[in-house]
Design a protein around this motif. Structure first.
Motif, PDB file in Angstrom:
ATOM      1  N   VAL A 209       0.828  -1.206   0.000  1.00  0.00           N
ATOM      2  CA  VAL A 209       0.000   0.000   0.000  1.00  0.00           C
ATOM      3  C   VAL A 209       0.858   1.250   0.000  1.00  0.00           C
ATOM      4  CG1 VAL A 209      -2.039  -1.076   1.006  1.00  0.00           C
ATOM      5  CG2 VAL A 209      -0.305  -0.125   2.522  1.00  0.00           C
ATOM      6  N   ALA A 210       2.032   1.190   0.623  1.00  0.00           N
ATOM      7  CA  ALA A 210       2.935   2.343   0.590  1.00  0.00           C
ATOM      8  C   ALA A 210       3.465   2.565  -0.822  1.00  0.00           C
ATOM      9  CB  ALA A 210       4.090   2.137   1.573  1.00  0.00           C
ATOM     10  N   ALA A 211       3.808   1.480  -1.514  1.00  0.00           N
ATOM     11  CA  ALA A 211       4.296   1.598  -2.891  1.00  0.00           C
ATOM     12  C   ALA A 211       3.216   2.181  -3.795  1.00  0.00           C
ATOM     13  CB  ALA A 211       4.738   0.228  -3.405  1.00  0.00           C
ATOM     14  N   ASN A 212       1.999   1.672  -3.674  1.00  0.00           N
ATOM     15  CA  ASN A 212       0.909   2.192  -4.495  1.00  0.00           C
ATOM     16  C   ASN A 212       0.602   3.650  -4.171  1.00  0.00           C
ATOM     17  OD1 ASN A 212       0.589  -0.084  -6.010  1.00  0.00           O
ATOM     18  ND2 ASN A 212      -1.256  -0.806  -4.993  1.00  0.00           N
ATOM     19  N   SER A 213       0.689   3.997  -2.902  1.00  0.00           N
ATOM     20  CA  SER A 213       0.437   5.379  -2.500  1.00  0.00           C
ATOM     21  C   SER A 213       1.490   6.319  -3.072  1.00  0.00           C
ATOM     22  CB  SER A 213       0.416   5.490  -0.967  1.00  0.00           C
ATOM     23  OG  SER A 213      -0.658   4.749  -0.426  1.00  0.00           O
ATOM     24  N   PHE A 214       2.743   5.866  -3.079  1.00  0.00           N
ATOM     25  CA  PHE A 214       3.807   6.695  -3.639  1.00  0.00           C
ATOM     26  C   PHE A 214       3.600   6.906  -5.136  1.00  0.00           C
ATOM     27  CE2 PHE A 214       7.912   7.558  -5.534  1.00  0.00           C
ATOM     28  CZ  PHE A 214       8.457   8.502  -4.678  1.00  0.00           C
ATOM     29  N   LEU A 215       3.297   5.833  -5.869  1.00  0.00           N
ATOM     30  CA  LEU A 215       3.083   5.952  -7.304  1.00  0.00           C
ATOM     31  C   LEU A 215       1.884   6.844  -7.612  1.00  0.00           C
ATOM     32  CD1 LEU A 215       3.740   2.258  -8.406  1.00  0.00           C
ATOM     33  CD2 LEU A 215       5.299   4.210  -8.565  1.00  0.00           C
ATOM     34  N   ALA A 216       0.810   6.661  -6.854  1.00  0.00           N
ATOM     35  CA  ALA A 216      -0.375   7.489  -7.065  1.00  0.00           C
ATOM     36  C   ALA A 216      -0.059   8.957  -6.796  1.00  0.00           C
ATOM     37  CB  ALA A 216      -1.513   7.011  -6.159  1.00  0.00           C
ATOM     38  N   THR A 217       0.745   9.217  -5.775  1.00  0.00           N
ATOM     39  CA  THR A 217       1.120  10.588  -5.437  1.00  0.00           C
ATOM     40  C   THR A 217       1.948  11.213  -6.549  1.00  0.00           C
ATOM     41  OG1 THR A 217       1.094  10.072  -3.071  1.00  0.00           O
ATOM     42  CG2 THR A 217       2.313  12.027  -3.742  1.00  0.00           C
ATOM     43  N   LYS A 218       2.870  10.446  -7.124  1.00  0.00           N
ATOM     44  CA  LYS A 218       3.711  10.974  -8.199  1.00  0.00           C
ATOM     45  C   LYS A 218       2.871  11.304  -9.426  1.00  0.00           C
ATOM     46  CE  LYS A 218       8.237  10.161 -10.296  1.00  0.00           C
ATOM     47  NZ  LYS A 218       9.376   9.225 -10.450  1.00  0.00           N
ATOM     48  N   ILE A 219       1.913  10.424  -9.742  1.00  0.00           N
ATOM     49  CA  ILE A 219       1.030  10.675 -10.884  1.00  0.00           C
ATOM     50  C   ILE A 219       0.180  11.922 -10.640  1.00  0.00           C
ATOM     51  CG2 ILE A 219      -0.914   9.765 -12.212  1.00  0.00           C
ATOM     52  CD1 ILE A 219       0.235   6.928 -11.556  1.00  0.00           C
ATOM     53  N   SER A 220      -0.389  12.014  -9.446  1.00  0.00           N
ATOM     54  CA  SER A 220      -1.245  13.169  -9.151  1.00  0.00           C
ATOM     55  C   SER A 220      -0.434  14.460  -9.041  1.00  0.00           C
ATOM     56  CB  SER A 220      -2.037  12.921  -7.868  1.00  0.00           C
ATOM     57  OG  SER A 220      -3.130  12.052  -8.116  1.00  0.00           O
ATOM     58  N   PHE A 221       0.824  14.351  -8.621  1.00  0.00           N
ATOM     59  CA  PHE A 221       1.664  15.552  -8.563  1.00  0.00           C
ATOM     60  C   PHE A 221       1.804  16.173  -9.947  1.00  0.00           C
ATOM     61  CE2 PHE A 221       5.802  17.407  -9.468  1.00  0.00           C
ATOM     62  CZ  PHE A 221       5.801  18.473  -8.588  1.00  0.00           C
ATOM     63  N   ILE A 222       2.168  15.359 -10.940  1.00  0.00           N
ATOM     64  CA  ILE A 222       2.367  15.935 -12.271  1.00  0.00           C
ATOM     65  C   ILE A 222       1.041  16.388 -12.868  1.00  0.00           C
ATOM     66  CG2 ILE A 222       2.202  13.829 -13.680  1.00  0.00           C
ATOM     67  CD1 ILE A 222       4.774  16.742 -13.987  1.00  0.00           C
ATOM     68  N   ASN A 223      -0.059  15.759 -12.478  1.00  0.00           N
ATOM     69  CA  ASN A 223      -1.360  16.228 -12.946  1.00  0.00           C
ATOM     70  C   ASN A 223      -1.766  17.532 -12.271  1.00  0.00           C
ATOM     71  OD1 ASN A 223      -1.961  14.381 -14.966  1.00  0.00           O
ATOM     72  ND2 ASN A 223      -2.710  12.856 -13.506  1.00  0.00           N
ATOM     73  N   ALA A 224      -1.329  17.723 -11.023  1.00  0.00           N
ATOM     74  CA  ALA A 224      -1.537  19.023 -10.377  1.00  0.00           C
ATOM     75  C   ALA A 224      -0.731  20.096 -11.097  1.00  0.00           C
ATOM     76  CB  ALA A 224      -1.140  18.949  -8.907  1.00  0.00           C
ATOM     77  N   MET A 225       0.498  19.750 -11.488  1.00  0.00           N
ATOM     78  CA  MET A 225       1.304  20.699 -12.260  1.00  0.00           C
ATOM     79  C   MET A 225       0.652  20.991 -13.612  1.00  0.00           C
ATOM     80  SD  MET A 225       3.731  21.549 -10.270  1.00  0.00           S
ATOM     81  CE  MET A 225       2.475  21.350  -8.976  1.00  0.00           C
ATOM     82  N   ALA A 226      -0.040  19.992 -14.184  1.00  0.00           N
ATOM     83  CA  ALA A 226      -0.747  20.215 -15.453  1.00  0.00           C
ATOM     84  C   ALA A 226      -1.830  21.272 -15.284  1.00  0.00           C
ATOM     85  CB  ALA A 226      -1.341  18.903 -15.955  1.00  0.00           C
ATOM     86  N   GLU A 227      -2.501  21.255 -14.135  1.00  0.00           N
ATOM     87  CA  GLU A 227      -3.528  22.260 -13.874  1.00  0.00           C
ATOM     88  C   GLU A 227      -2.908  23.656 -13.844  1.00  0.00           C
ATOM     89  OE1 GLU A 227      -5.750  21.309 -10.386  1.00  0.00           O
ATOM     90  OE2 GLU A 227      -6.348  19.328 -11.098  1.00  0.00           O
ATOM     91  N   VAL A 228      -1.735  23.770 -13.223  1.00  0.00           N
ATOM     92  CA  VAL A 228      -1.037  25.057 -13.174  1.00  0.00           C
ATOM     93  C   VAL A 228      -0.568  25.459 -14.564  1.00  0.00           C
ATOM     94  CG1 VAL A 228       0.924  26.304 -12.201  1.00  0.00           C
ATOM     95  CG2 VAL A 228      -0.322  24.669 -10.780  1.00  0.00           C
TER      96      VAL A 228
END
Length: 437
Positions: A209-228
């Motif tokens: 679950v920690a591995a999946n959480s890290f990967l999900a966070t990395k994906i959502s981080f760049i998608n947050a940057m896409a919003e900016v």
């Protein structure tokens, strides 16, 4: 060795076939008679590259068989529990019904010295509880937790040549015995130097679950940057390239687009949040709520883009959707961003025509209201706009000129940043993508 695999869905079927390919004698157990019959014929019940070949070879060798009778697990030295842990309806928490039922059904057929190995993704604390159940019912029987790290589309490779093994074992002599049995199962991969981490139950449960959480966070981080980027005129793809050169960050999983889906990441991070709340550690993983929210916003934003390029409305517009699965090289449409967007467009009055190399049958069961066709040419015929929502290789390689004579309007929305905008614009197409000017 003699092994049993309890649960022959995606994880279990792959694990059973691969263990037989490694030379073990394996029986796969599942309550679904139709699934067992298909597997017994050497037919994979889902699309996974490489699995049909491994399954056929394993069945021909005589080392692999399937059954609906849990009693057939008796006599195996190691029993792998590979059943699903879906999200509870209306809750974030994981549903452990299938895990508990599997262990309860298996216990009467265990003997002293047997090892039950959990591979399902479970909330931390589950292994210790099940270990007590096993050892109380059958003194001398043991339990270990061995999380899986399969990537859909690469599951056979990831099973036969994994990047690491994690064993969660009890302390003392039982732990040493369990480790020895696990080493015997995975001897071939260990002999080639695959790393092995032996730890306690709780750590092993948290690894997945920690591995999946890290990967999900990395994906959502760049998608947050896409919003900016969309607000500033910056290009998220070039931003990701620049970030990726920092070896502390890396380029993988920095692909902005529709975000993640499937049967693992979304439900696993939600179950992690739910379990952390039960343990009083909800503040520690509170950031995952925003990770989940960013991921959901990507789907809404794609529908907004479709409206923008269609002069403010998609009602009665013909929209071609390329892709239904949550990722390429899979037929899995569970929590698929692509299928979610297609259904959302239809709800707003668009005539949505969908195609996918492997996912049509599963998509039709979930959203029969959509129109499904087999080929790209059929999908884009007369389309007011084309949406690429799953980055299958055949979609990434599309030629703009080949589609130009088929569509009503040369407009394409790239939901995965998989196309070359210069090439498409040079061919006269209006090109839009998430996070790019």
């Amino acid at each position: 060795m003699r092994l049993s695999v309890i649960g022959c869905g995606y994880l279990g079927a792959v694990h059973a076939a691969c263990m037989a390919a490694l030379g073990h004698e394996v029986v796969g157990i599942d309550v679904d008679a139709e699934k067992v019959a298909a597997l017994s014929r050497g037919e994979a019940p889902f699309y996974e590259p490489g699995l049909p070949e491994v399954l056929t070879e394993a069945m021909a060798s005589g080392r692999l068989r399937f059954s609906t009778d849990i009693a057939d697990a008796a006599g195996s030295q190691v029993h792998f529990v590979c059943v699903g842990t879906p999200q509870k309806p209306g809750e974030y928490a994981a549903d452990l019904t299938y895990v508990d039922a599997s262990v309860d059904a298996l216990v009467p057929h265990l003997s002293a010295g047997d090892l039950v190995v959990g591979k399902s993704t479970v909330p931390v604390g589950t292994a210790a509880r099940l270990a007590a159940t096993v050892s109380t019912a059958v003194p001398g029987a043991m339990l270990a937790w061995n999380p899986e790290f399969l990537r859909e589309g690469f599951a056979v490779k990831d099973t036969l040549t994994p990047d690491r093994f994690v064993y969660g074992v009890p302390s003392g002599t039982d732990g040493e015995t369990a480790t020895g049995l696990m080493d015997a199962v995975y001897a071939e991969a260990l002999a080639t130097g695959t790393p092995r981490i032996v730890t306690d139950y709780a750590t092993a449960e948290l690894v997945k679950v920690a591995a999946n959480s890290f990967l999900a966070t990395k994906i959502s981080f760049i998608n947050a940057m896409a919003e900016v980027c969309e607000e500033t005129g910056a290009d998220v793809t070039q931003l990701a390239d620049a970030l990726g050169h920092d070896e502390r960050i890396g380029r993988r999983f920095l692909n902005a687009g529709l975000g993640f889906g499937g049967g693992c990441l979304p439900k696993d991070i939600r179950a992690f949040m739910a379990r952390a709340g039960e343990l009083g550690a909800d503040q520690a993983v509170g950031f995952l709520r925003e990770v989940d929210a960013i991921n959901s916003r990507r789907r809404t934003r794609m529908i907004d883009l479709a409206r923008e390029v269609n002069e403010g409305t998609i009602r009665d517009k013909r929209i071609a959707v390329l892709g239904t699965t949550f990722k390429p090289n899979s037929d899995d449409v569970r929590d698929s961003p692509a299928l979610d967007v297609a259904a959302g467009l239809a709800r707003q009055g668009a005539h949505v025509v969908v195609t996918d190399p492997q996912g049509i049958a599963n998509a039709r069961r979930r959203h029969p209201e959509l129109t499904y066709v087999e080929t790209v040419a059929e999908a884009v015929a007369g389309a007011d706009s084309v949406l690429l929502l799953t980055e299958w290789a055949e979609y990434r390689d599309l030629e703009p000129d080949d589609l130009a004579g088929l569509v009503a309007t040369k407009t394409i929305l790239d939901g995965r940043n998989a196309l070359d905008p210069v090439r498409w614009r040079s061919a006269g197409w209006a090109y839009r993508a998430l996070g790019r000017p």
